[in-house]
Write a protein that holds these residues in place. Structure first.
Motif, PDB file in Angstrom:
ATOM      1  N   ARG A 129       0.843  -1.189   0.000  1.00 39.85           N
ATOM      2  CA  ARG A 129       0.000   0.000   0.000  1.00 39.85           C
ATOM      3  C   ARG A 129       0.882   1.244   0.000  1.00 39.85           C
ATOM      4  NH1 ARG A 129      -2.414  -2.663   5.300  1.00 39.85           N
ATOM      5  NH2 ARG A 129      -0.189  -3.104   5.298  1.00 39.85           N
ATOM      6  N   ARG A 130       0.513   2.225  -0.813  1.00 40.15           N
ATOM      7  CA  ARG A 130       1.214   3.503  -0.821  1.00 40.15           C
ATOM      8  C   ARG A 130       0.377   4.524  -1.586  1.00 40.15           C
ATOM      9  NH1 ARG A 130       6.169   1.658  -4.918  1.00 40.15           N
ATOM     10  NH2 ARG A 130       4.986   1.861  -6.880  1.00 40.15           N
ATOM     11  N   TRP A 131       0.863   5.753  -1.650  1.00 42.91           N
ATOM     12  CA  TRP A 131       0.169   6.813  -2.375  1.00 42.91           C
ATOM     13  C   TRP A 131       0.541   6.753  -3.859  1.00 42.91           C
ATOM     14  CZ3 TRP A 131      -2.693  11.016  -0.031  1.00 42.91           C
ATOM     15  CH2 TRP A 131      -2.817  10.899   1.354  1.00 42.91           C
ATOM     16  N   GLY A 132      -0.485   6.855  -4.701  1.00 39.77           N
ATOM     17  CA  GLY A 132      -0.215   6.912  -6.131  1.00 39.77           C
ATOM     18  C   GLY A 132      -0.014   8.326  -6.632  1.00 39.77           C
ATOM     19  N   GLY A 133      -0.701   9.284  -6.007  1.00 36.76           N
ATOM     20  CA  GLY A 133      -0.597  10.679  -6.405  1.00 36.76           C
ATOM     21  C   GLY A 133       0.172  11.504  -5.401  1.00 36.76           C
ATOM     22  N   PRO A 134       0.284  12.802  -5.645  1.00 33.30           N
ATOM     23  CA  PRO A 134       1.016  13.687  -4.732  1.00 33.30           C
ATOM     24  C   PRO A 134       0.414  13.682  -3.333  1.00 33.30           C
ATOM     25  CG  PRO A 134       0.584  14.791  -6.826  1.00 33.30           C
ATOM     26  CD  PRO A 134      -0.204  13.522  -6.850  1.00 33.30           C
ATOM     27  N   VAL A 135       1.274  13.867  -2.343  1.00 30.72           N
ATOM     28  CA  VAL A 135       0.861  13.941  -0.940  1.00 30.72           C
ATOM     29  C   VAL A 135       1.006  15.399  -0.506  1.00 30.72           C
ATOM     30  CG1 VAL A 135       1.245  13.087   1.399  1.00 30.72           C
ATOM     31  CG2 VAL A 135       1.693  11.592  -0.568  1.00 30.72           C
ATOM     32  N   ARG A 136      -0.123  16.017  -0.180  1.00 31.17           N
ATOM     33  CA  ARG A 136      -0.138  17.436   0.176  1.00 31.17           C
ATOM     34  C   ARG A 136      -0.480  17.567   1.663  1.00 31.17           C
ATOM     35  NH1 ARG A 136      -2.850  16.649  -4.573  1.00 31.17           N
ATOM     36  NH2 ARG A 136      -4.870  16.725  -3.509  1.00 31.17           N
ATOM     37  N   MET A 137       0.516  17.822   2.486  1.00 32.13           N
ATOM     38  CA  MET A 137       0.340  17.838   3.935  1.00 32.13           C
ATOM     39  C   MET A 137      -0.040  19.223   4.432  1.00 32.13           C
ATOM     40  SD  MET A 137       3.443  15.379   5.227  1.00 32.13           S
ATOM     41  CE  MET A 137       3.394  13.600   4.870  1.00 32.13           C
ATOM     42  N   GLN A 138      -0.863  19.253   5.469  1.00 35.41           N
ATOM     43  CA  GLN A 138      -1.315  20.505   6.060  1.00 35.41           C
ATOM     44  C   GLN A 138      -1.525  20.325   7.556  1.00 35.41           C
ATOM     45  OE1 GLN A 138      -5.201  21.727   4.777  1.00 35.41           O
ATOM     46  NE2 GLN A 138      -5.056  23.747   5.669  1.00 35.41           N
ATOM     47  N   ALA A 139      -1.042  21.268   8.353  1.00 43.41           N
ATOM     48  CA  ALA A 139      -1.268  21.255   9.795  1.00 43.41           C
ATOM     49  C   ALA A 139      -2.600  21.920  10.107  1.00 43.41           C
ATOM     50  CB  ALA A 139      -0.132  21.971  10.516  1.00 43.41           C
ATOM     51  N   VAL A 140      -3.369  21.308  10.996  1.00 39.54           N
ATOM     52  CA  VAL A 140      -4.672  21.817  11.419  1.00 39.54           C
ATOM     53  C   VAL A 140      -4.655  21.893  12.947  1.00 39.54           C
ATOM     54  CG1 VAL A 140      -7.167  21.484  11.307  1.00 39.54           C
ATOM     55  CG2 VAL A 140      -5.732  20.651   9.440  1.00 39.54           C
ATOM     56  N   PHE A 141      -5.092  23.033  13.503  1.00 38.43           N
ATOM     57  CA  PHE A 141      -4.926  23.261  14.933  1.00 38.43           C
ATOM     58  C   PHE A 141      -6.251  23.467  15.648  1.00 38.43           C
ATOM     59  CE2 PHE A 141      -0.409  23.503  14.813  1.00 38.43           C
ATOM     60  CZ  PHE A 141      -0.106  24.014  13.554  1.00 38.43           C
ATOM     61  N   GLY A 142      -6.301  22.967  16.867  1.00 42.12           N
ATOM     62  CA  GLY A 142      -7.418  23.262  17.739  1.00 42.12           C
ATOM     63  C   GLY A 142      -7.295  24.663  18.309  1.00 42.12           C
ATOM     64  N   LYS A 143      -8.377  25.165  18.872  1.00 42.84           N
ATOM     65  CA  LYS A 143      -8.399  26.528  19.395  1.00 42.84           C
ATOM     66  C   LYS A 143      -7.475  26.726  20.582  1.00 42.84           C
ATOM     67  CE  LYS A 143     -13.037  27.709  17.801  1.00 42.84           C
ATOM     68  NZ  LYS A 143     -14.402  28.184  18.189  1.00 42.84           N
ATOM     69  N   SER A 144      -7.098  25.654  21.229  1.00 41.38           N
ATOM     70  CA  SER A 144      -6.265  25.786  22.420  1.00 41.38           C
ATOM     71  C   SER A 144      -4.776  25.843  22.108  1.00 41.38           C
ATOM     72  CB  SER A 144      -6.528  24.610  23.376  1.00 41.38           C
ATOM     73  OG  SER A 144      -7.873  24.589  23.788  1.00 41.38           O
ATOM     74  N   VAL A 145      -4.390  25.605  20.864  1.00 42.83           N
ATOM     75  CA  VAL A 145      -2.974  25.572  20.504  1.00 42.83           C
ATOM     76  C   VAL A 145      -2.476  27.008  20.307  1.00 42.83           C
ATOM     77  CG1 VAL A 145      -1.237  24.654  18.935  1.00 42.83           C
ATOM     78  CG2 VAL A 145      -3.349  23.355  19.374  1.00 42.83           C
ATOM     79  N   SER A 146      -1.423  27.373  21.018  1.00 41.17           N
ATOM     80  CA  SER A 146      -0.914  28.742  20.966  1.00 41.17           C
ATOM     81  C   SER A 146      -0.355  29.072  19.589  1.00 41.17           C
ATOM     82  CB  SER A 146       0.170  28.939  22.021  1.00 41.17           C
ATOM     83  OG  SER A 146       1.342  28.216  21.665  1.00 41.17           O
ATOM     84  N   LYS A 147      -0.323  30.366  19.267  1.00 39.13           N
ATOM     85  CA  LYS A 147       0.206  30.807  17.963  1.00 39.13           C
ATOM     86  C   LYS A 147       1.668  30.436  17.817  1.00 39.13           C
ATOM     87  CE  LYS A 147       0.044  33.083  14.032  1.00 39.13           C
ATOM     88  NZ  LYS A 147       1.471  33.070  13.635  1.00 39.13           N
ATOM     89  N   ASP A 148       2.455  30.598  18.864  1.00 41.69           N
ATOM     90  CA  ASP A 148       3.870  30.239  18.809  1.00 41.69           C
ATOM     91  C   ASP A 148       4.032  28.745  18.544  1.00 41.69           C
ATOM     92  OD1 ASP A 148       6.814  30.690  19.405  1.00 41.69           O
ATOM     93  OD2 ASP A 148       6.313  29.269  21.010  1.00 41.69           O
ATOM     94  N   ARG A 149       3.224  27.942  19.217  1.00 41.24           N
ATOM     95  CA  ARG A 149       3.289  26.498  19.017  1.00 41.24           C
ATOM     96  C   ARG A 149       2.871  26.132  17.600  1.00 41.24           C
ATOM     97  NH1 ARG A 149       6.031  22.457  21.125  1.00 41.24           N
ATOM     98  NH2 ARG A 149       6.501  22.342  18.902  1.00 41.24           N
TER      99      ARG A 149
END
Length: 322
Positions: free
Chosen positions: A124-144
């Protein structure tokens, strides 16, 4: 689950604490009931809005994971050196470890957290491009958030160099979402997960809803309809309560396993694909395992038996034995 149904795979990073001793392990991908339609793509990470203070439960987890990390470091675990003279491995070792990690499941498909006794699967693996993105909860500080985005960006670029596959950070049209959530944020993220994967079963959503503290982080990889072996979407979850090294360790393992290295092996050393947690970050052998996974001489859907002769050749080439 039938291979004709789009797949939902899971990797869990777990740990158990007894008195002063902590043993972490990393569990493999296992197929679960899956989506029935292509997922829409959120265009940007969650708006953090107004910061809110963590609950007592979240604060307790922060203290707990700090003790976990400290205990592991005291015992010489969570190494960051990638391996060295004390961790030699041969081409035969590399081929054996690749077979065990890429072609076997530790959990029963469609049975939640039930262990599967090493059931064999196809490549098993990816056939197409892998586009990663970070998603944050409201409690995660801006610096973090800034630090986490940089970590994911840099690691995505490293994974692309290793595999030769298009893997990159993207704020738009992402298909590999890395959620950073504390205990208070997670309930709000469930609707986002449903939006990312329309048709996801509530059993699968429950994996994200009810996470015991023994589960440090996880990744779920979804395959396209009609082809269980082609990953098209993934969701990783990293606890915001983690101290820095455990956090980086989760990023390294879950993002790498979400590319298709589904299992762990106690024989793999040096490796993050090993329940002993000797290593926190991607090792020299792990890089070779990822190279092998995306070598064009291997293809999605290959069985371990079909791939074995090619795997031995590739392993020999990578270690200069051929």
């Amino acid at each position: 689950m039938s291979a004709r149904i789009p797949g939902f795979s899971r990797v869990l990073r777990t740990g158990a604490i007894m008195v002063a001793l902590v043993a972490m392990s990393s569990c493999d991908l296992a197929q679960l009931p899956a989506p029935t339609a292509p997922p829409p793509r959120p265009s940007a990470p969650t708006d953090t809005g107004v910061a809110r203070g963590p609950s007592d439960e979240s604060l307790a987890l922060t203290r707990y994971y700090a003790r976990v990390q400290n205990d592991m470091l005291v015992r010489g675990l969570l190494r960051q050196d990638g391996g060295g003279p004390d961790t030699p491995f041969s081409a035969d070792d590399l081929a054996r470890n690749f077979e065990r990690i890429a072609f076997y499941d530790e959990y029963v498909r469609g049975a939640g957290l039930s262990r599967g006794g090493g059931a064999q699967s196809a490549l098993r693996r990816w056939g197409g491009p892998v586009r990663m993105q970070a998603v944050f909860g409201k409690s995660v500080s801006k610096d973090r958030q800034d630090r986490d985005v940089a970590e994911v960006q840099n690691y995505a670029a490293r994974l692309a160099r290793i595999t030769g596959h298009p893997i990159f950070y993207s704020s738009n049209n992402a298909n590999f979402f890395v959620f950073f959530l504390n205990e208070d944020d997670r309930p709000d993220a469930l609707d986002q997960i449903r939006d990312i994967v329309p048709g996801i079963s509530e059993e699968s959503v429950d994996i994200f809803r009810d996470i015991p503290r023994s589960i440090h982080c996880l990744v779920a990889a979804f395959s396209e309809s009609g082809n269980d072996q082609n990953y098209t979407t993934a969701i990783a979850l990293v606890r915001d309560e983690h101290p820095d090294l455990l956090r980086r360790s989760c990023i390294h393992e879950e993002l790498a396993q979400g590319l298709g290295l589904a299992n762990d092996s106690p024989q793999a050393r040096p490796s993050i694909f090993n329940d002993d947690d000797e290593f926190a970050l991607l090792t020299s052998q792990d890089e070779l395992l990822l190279k092998m996974l995306y070598d064009p001489r291997l293809s999605q859907g290959m069985s371990a038996k079909e791939a074995a002769p090619v795997v031995r050749v590739i392993a020999g080439e990578l270690l200069g034995d051929n």
